[in-house]
Design a protein around this motif. Structure first.
Motif, PDB file in Angstrom:
ATOM      1  N   ALA A 211     -22.835   6.471   1.012  1.00  0.00           N
ATOM      2  CA  ALA A 211     -22.077   5.784   2.066  1.00  0.00           C
ATOM      3  C   ALA A 211     -20.610   6.144   1.902  1.00  0.00           C
ATOM      4  CB  ALA A 211     -22.259   4.269   1.980  1.00  0.00           C
ATOM      5  N   ALA A 212     -19.918   6.134   3.003  1.00  0.00           N
ATOM      6  CA  ALA A 212     -18.480   6.408   2.962  1.00  0.00           C
ATOM      7  C   ALA A 212     -17.746   5.280   2.234  1.00  0.00           C
ATOM      8  CB  ALA A 212     -17.942   6.545   4.377  1.00  0.00           C
ATOM      9  N   GLY A 213     -16.630   5.622   1.622  1.00  0.00           N
ATOM     10  CA  GLY A 213     -15.714   4.602   1.127  1.00  0.00           C
ATOM     11  C   GLY A 213     -14.859   4.092   2.267  1.00  0.00           C
ATOM     12  N   ASN A 214     -14.221   2.958   2.059  1.00  0.00           N
ATOM     13  CA  ASN A 214     -13.277   2.489   3.066  1.00  0.00           C
ATOM     14  C   ASN A 214     -12.056   1.869   2.399  1.00  0.00           C
ATOM     15  OD1 ASN A 214     -13.782  -0.291   2.525  1.00  0.00           O
ATOM     16  ND2 ASN A 214     -15.353  -0.408   4.093  1.00  0.00           N
ATOM     17  N   TYR A 215     -11.007   1.715   3.194  1.00  0.00           N
ATOM     18  CA  TYR A 215      -9.766   1.097   2.706  1.00  0.00           C
ATOM     19  C   TYR A 215      -9.164   0.311   3.861  1.00  0.00           C
ATOM     20  CZ  TYR A 215      -6.607   1.104  -1.341  1.00  0.00           C
ATOM     21  OH  TYR A 215      -5.908   0.760  -2.475  1.00  0.00           O
ATOM     22  N   LEU A 338      13.877   5.700  10.344  1.00  0.00           N
ATOM     23  CA  LEU A 338      12.765   5.469   9.429  1.00  0.00           C
ATOM     24  C   LEU A 338      13.037   6.031   8.040  1.00  0.00           C
ATOM     25  CD1 LEU A 338       9.763   6.162  11.834  1.00  0.00           C
ATOM     26  CD2 LEU A 338      10.609   3.937  11.037  1.00  0.00           C
ATOM     27  N   ALA A 339      13.816   7.104   7.973  1.00  0.00           N
ATOM     28  CA  ALA A 339      14.175   7.644   6.663  1.00  0.00           C
ATOM     29  C   ALA A 339      14.996   6.628   5.875  1.00  0.00           C
ATOM     30  CB  ALA A 339      14.949   8.945   6.824  1.00  0.00           C
ATOM     31  N   ALA A 340      15.833   5.870   6.596  1.00  0.00           N
ATOM     32  CA  ALA A 340      16.676   4.867   5.925  1.00  0.00           C
ATOM     33  C   ALA A 340      15.963   3.521   5.780  1.00  0.00           C
ATOM     34  CB  ALA A 340      17.976   4.698   6.703  1.00  0.00           C
ATOM     35  N   HIS A 341      14.887   3.323   6.526  1.00  0.00           N
ATOM     36  CA  HIS A 341      14.139   2.055   6.486  1.00  0.00           C
ATOM     37  C   HIS A 341      12.655   2.386   6.307  1.00  0.00           C
ATOM     38  CE1 HIS A 341      17.864   1.267   8.747  1.00  0.00           C
ATOM     39  NE2 HIS A 341      17.806   0.050   8.211  1.00  0.00           N
ATOM     40  N   PRO A 342      12.231   2.626   5.073  1.00  0.00           N
ATOM     41  CA  PRO A 342      10.876   3.144   4.807  1.00  0.00           C
ATOM     42  C   PRO A 342       9.774   2.231   5.330  1.00  0.00           C
ATOM     43  CG  PRO A 342      12.266   3.290   2.843  1.00  0.00           C
ATOM     44  CD  PRO A 342      13.028   2.471   3.839  1.00  0.00           C
ATOM     45  N   ILE A 343       8.657   2.852   5.671  1.00  0.00           N
ATOM     46  CA  ILE A 343       7.460   2.123   6.075  1.00  0.00           C
ATOM     47  C   ILE A 343       6.980   1.280   4.902  1.00  0.00           C
ATOM     48  CG2 ILE A 343       5.126   2.328   6.997  1.00  0.00           C
ATOM     49  CD1 ILE A 343       7.392   3.368   8.813  1.00  0.00           C
ATOM     50  N   GLU A 344       6.570   0.057   5.188  1.00  0.00           N
ATOM     51  CA  GLU A 344       6.061  -0.841   4.148  1.00  0.00           C
ATOM     52  C   GLU A 344       4.536  -0.860   4.219  1.00  0.00           C
ATOM     53  OE1 GLU A 344       7.944  -4.600   4.912  1.00  0.00           O
ATOM     54  OE2 GLU A 344       9.894  -3.625   5.236  1.00  0.00           O
ATOM     55  N   PHE A 345       3.899  -0.422   3.150  1.00  0.00           N
ATOM     56  CA  PHE A 345       2.442  -0.379   3.073  1.00  0.00           C
ATOM     57  C   PHE A 345       1.933  -1.593   2.297  1.00  0.00           C
ATOM     58  CE2 PHE A 345       3.623   4.027   3.685  1.00  0.00           C
ATOM     59  CZ  PHE A 345       2.638   4.517   4.529  1.00  0.00           C
ATOM     60  N   ASP A 346       0.835  -2.120   2.770  1.00  0.00           N
ATOM     61  CA  ASP A 346       0.125  -3.172   2.039  1.00  0.00           C
ATOM     62  C   ASP A 346      -1.335  -2.746   1.959  1.00  0.00           C
ATOM     63  OD1 ASP A 346      -0.747  -5.488   0.810  1.00  0.00           O
ATOM     64  OD2 ASP A 346      -0.636  -6.725   2.611  1.00  0.00           O
ATOM     65  N   TRP A 347      -1.752  -2.315   0.768  1.00  0.00           N
ATOM     66  CA  TRP A 347      -3.125  -1.855   0.555  1.00  0.00           C
ATOM     67  C   TRP A 347      -3.952  -3.066   0.138  1.00  0.00           C
ATOM     68  CZ3 TRP A 347      -4.374   2.885   2.155  1.00  0.00           C
ATOM     69  CH2 TRP A 347      -3.306   3.776   2.403  1.00  0.00           C
ATOM     70  N   ILE A 348      -4.837  -3.511   1.022  1.00  0.00           N
ATOM     71  CA  ILE A 348      -5.436  -4.844   0.913  1.00  0.00           C
ATOM     72  C   ILE A 348      -6.747  -4.822   0.148  1.00  0.00           C
ATOM     73  CG2 ILE A 348      -6.272  -6.833   2.231  1.00  0.00           C
ATOM     74  CD1 ILE A 348      -4.363  -5.792   4.528  1.00  0.00           C
ATOM     75  N   ASP A 349      -7.713  -4.048   0.617  1.00  0.00           N
ATOM     76  CA  ASP A 349      -9.032  -3.996  -0.012  1.00  0.00           C
ATOM     77  C   ASP A 349      -9.603  -2.604   0.128  1.00  0.00           C
ATOM     78  OD1 ASP A 349      -9.937  -6.492  -1.200  1.00  0.00           O
ATOM     79  OD2 ASP A 349      -9.804  -7.359   0.811  1.00  0.00           O
ATOM     80  N   THR A 350     -10.372  -2.193  -0.878  1.00  0.00           N
ATOM     81  CA  THR A 350     -11.038  -0.898  -0.795  1.00  0.00           C
ATOM     82  C   THR A 350     -12.460  -1.016  -1.305  1.00  0.00           C
ATOM     83  OG1 THR A 350     -10.894   1.455  -1.373  1.00  0.00           O
ATOM     84  CG2 THR A 350     -10.266  -0.139  -3.092  1.00  0.00           C
ATOM     85  N   TRP A 351     -13.307  -0.196  -0.725  1.00  0.00           N
ATOM     86  CA  TRP A 351     -14.689  -0.088  -1.158  1.00  0.00           C
ATOM     87  C   TRP A 351     -14.922   1.376  -1.505  1.00  0.00           C
ATOM     88  CZ3 TRP A 351     -17.820  -4.486   0.877  1.00  0.00           C
ATOM     89  CH2 TRP A 351     -19.015  -4.638   0.160  1.00  0.00           C
ATOM     90  N   PRO A 352     -15.178   1.699  -2.763  1.00  0.00           N
ATOM     91  CA  PRO A 352     -15.366   3.107  -3.113  1.00  0.00           C
ATOM     92  C   PRO A 352     -16.616   3.676  -2.469  1.00  0.00           C
ATOM     93  CG  PRO A 352     -15.912   1.678  -4.976  1.00  0.00           C
ATOM     94  CD  PRO A 352     -15.304   0.803  -3.921  1.00  0.00           C
ATOM     95  N   PRO A 353     -16.678   4.995  -2.293  1.00  0.00           N
ATOM     96  CA  PRO A 353     -17.886   5.589  -1.723  1.00  0.00           C
ATOM     97  C   PRO A 353     -19.085   5.376  -2.653  1.00  0.00           C
ATOM     98  CG  PRO A 353     -16.059   7.164  -1.785  1.00  0.00           C
ATOM     99  CD  PRO A 353     -15.650   5.993  -2.612  1.00  0.00           C
ATOM    100  N   ALA A 354     -20.267   5.506  -2.074  1.00  0.00           N
ATOM    101  CA  ALA A 354     -21.507   5.429  -2.837  1.00  0.00           C
ATOM    102  C   ALA A 354     -22.180   6.795  -2.819  1.00  0.00           C
ATOM    103  CB  ALA A 354     -22.439   4.381  -2.244  1.00  0.00           C
TER     104      ALA A 354
END
Length: 443
Positions: A211-215, A338-354
């Protein structure tokens, strides 16, 4: 896939087990009806009251434990969180054989609009049982009990232990409270069968090895708020540009285009031999922008995307995270704001591939068992396992080196939907598949 090198169970023994399954099939349906009547909605599901649903998973597992005890199993409780218990039921082996676990999550999603009946009152028709959680995946629990009961009735002790891991938290990716908690408690089998929904119109009890992983993640883009009428000064030649104001929606769509570009690249760079080209996607599910409250006369100073992406076996969550951030940050660097105000990432949950080797011993055992069982249903044989349509807890067994395959009675198209149902004929069929797998594997 038929392998004549597999050890064949005694025909008389199989016949006696088949009779025991038939004798107790109606009781298995009763168990399913009783499990549906217990609301085991995952209390961490979005949009539900946690306190209202806390304890439902434990109550369902407590009922299941009573039935498993009567089938000769030894029961163990693994607490995953306050008021949320996992169940491990074990039929001890005689020793020296390989152990097998059947993993099923007892939590369900919340009820959806559109039910014609009470979701927690199971309704039986000629070939279907309707009710919340029937397909995903309480019918699998009933089938597993049926397999345990048949072994107990016939008086068979396998060489290796046979486990049921009835876990919480799967519907919210909370594996650390469910399957991982069970594994860390020491209940690590030599292989695991996960009877998640894999019965489709093109064949019952399909076997999935990958199965595919997801994020799940979000990106927040910042702007500078000002009066809406200043837009011409902010974006036209001769105006003050960013010093006047920056509409976060404009910048968000610049970032969206960059993400879409990455997704299109993935059609060529994210490949796996068991998946169709273009199978791996970066899905934008939510976009929200405002100035702290919804008001059109302002430049919104924030915009947030919520994304869910999929990625192939062979990639890791860490590598995917770095790739996405690298691509978006490179695009943002070309825009002065955007170079002066970087994108803010929030990595919430991940499911690794099977991924479990489709040619390995366990795959050969399960495929042989499945093909024998579905022949009696008039369903076609499979030559090889296929990818699963959804993630499952297989990933967390495989992370510990335990081969894991997904094969179960439900239909994924019915899961998470109003008027969810399972084909009642597939409950005894799944029990027979579990039994044939256990007899061949536990040597």
């Amino acid at each position: 896939m038929t392998d004549t090198s597999l050890a064949e169970p005694d025909a008389d023994l199989l016949a006696r087990l088949d009779l025991a399954v038939a004798e107790h099939a109606e009781s298995a349906e009763t168990l399913l009806v009783d499990l549906v009547a217990i609301s085991s909605v995952n209390p961490l599901q979005p949009g539900v009251s946690a306190e209202e649903h806390l304890g439902g998973e434990s109550a369902a597992n407590a009922l299941l434990a009573e039935w498993m005890s009567r089938a000769g199993a030894e029961n163990h409780t693994v607490t995953g969180d306050r008021g949320r218990d996992n169940l491990v039921a074990v039929l001890p082996g005689s020793g020296g054989g390989r152990s097998l676990a059947v993993n099923g999550h007892i939590d369900t999603v919340a009820s959806q609009d559109g039910w014609r009946t009470d979701p927690w009152t199971a309704v039986r028709t000629e070939n279907r049982i309707y009710g919340l959680g029937t397909t995903d995946m309480k019918a699998a629990h009933a089938a597993t009990w049926l397999a345990f009961r048949a072994l107990s009735d016939v008086g068979i002790q396998l060489a290796g232990d046979l486990h049921l891991h009835s876990v919480i938290g799967e519907e919210t990716m909370s594996h650390e409270l469910g399957t991982t908690a069970v594994l860390e408690a020491g209940f690590v089998p030599d292989a695991v069968l996960i009877p998640e929904p894999t019965s489709y119109d093109d064949g019952a009890l399909q076997v999935a090895n990958t199965a595919a992983g997801n994020y799940l993640f979000s990106m927040t883009v910042r702007g500078r708020s000002t009066h809406w009428a200043s837009r011409n000064l902010a974006i036209r030649a001769g105006g003050g540009g960013d010093a006047v104001g920056v509409n976060a929606i404009d910048k968000a769509f610049y970032i969206y285009s960059a993400m879409r570009q990455l997704e299109e690249q993935w059609a060529f760079t994210k490949r796996h031999p068991q998946f169709a080209p273009g199978a791996f996607i970066i899905h934008p599910g939510v976009l929200h922008a405002d100035v702290g409250f919804p008001a059109a006369p302002y430049f919104p100073d924030r915009a947030r995307f919520d994304y869910l992406l999929s990625f192939p076996p062979g990639d890791t969550s860490e590598a995917i995270r770095a790739e996405v951030e690298g691509h978006i940050n490179a695009a943002a660097a070309l825009d002065p704001w955007l170079a002066a105000h970087p994108i803010e990432f929030d990595w919430i949950d991940t499911w690794p591939p099977a991924y479990t080797d489709p040619q390995g011993d366990f795959s050969r055992v399960v495929m042989a068992a499945r093909n024998e069982v579905v022949a009696g249903l008039g369903a076609p044989a499979m030559d090889a396992p296929r990818p699963n349509g959804a993630q499952s807890d297989a990933s967390f067994y495989e992370a510990r080196g335990v081969p894991a395959l997904v094969c179960g009675p439900g239909n994924l198209q019915s899961a998470h939907a109003a008027n969810e149902f399972v084909d009642r004929r597939l409950i005894p069929a799944t029990a027979r598949m579990i039994l044939k797998t256990a007899l061949r594997w536990s040597t």
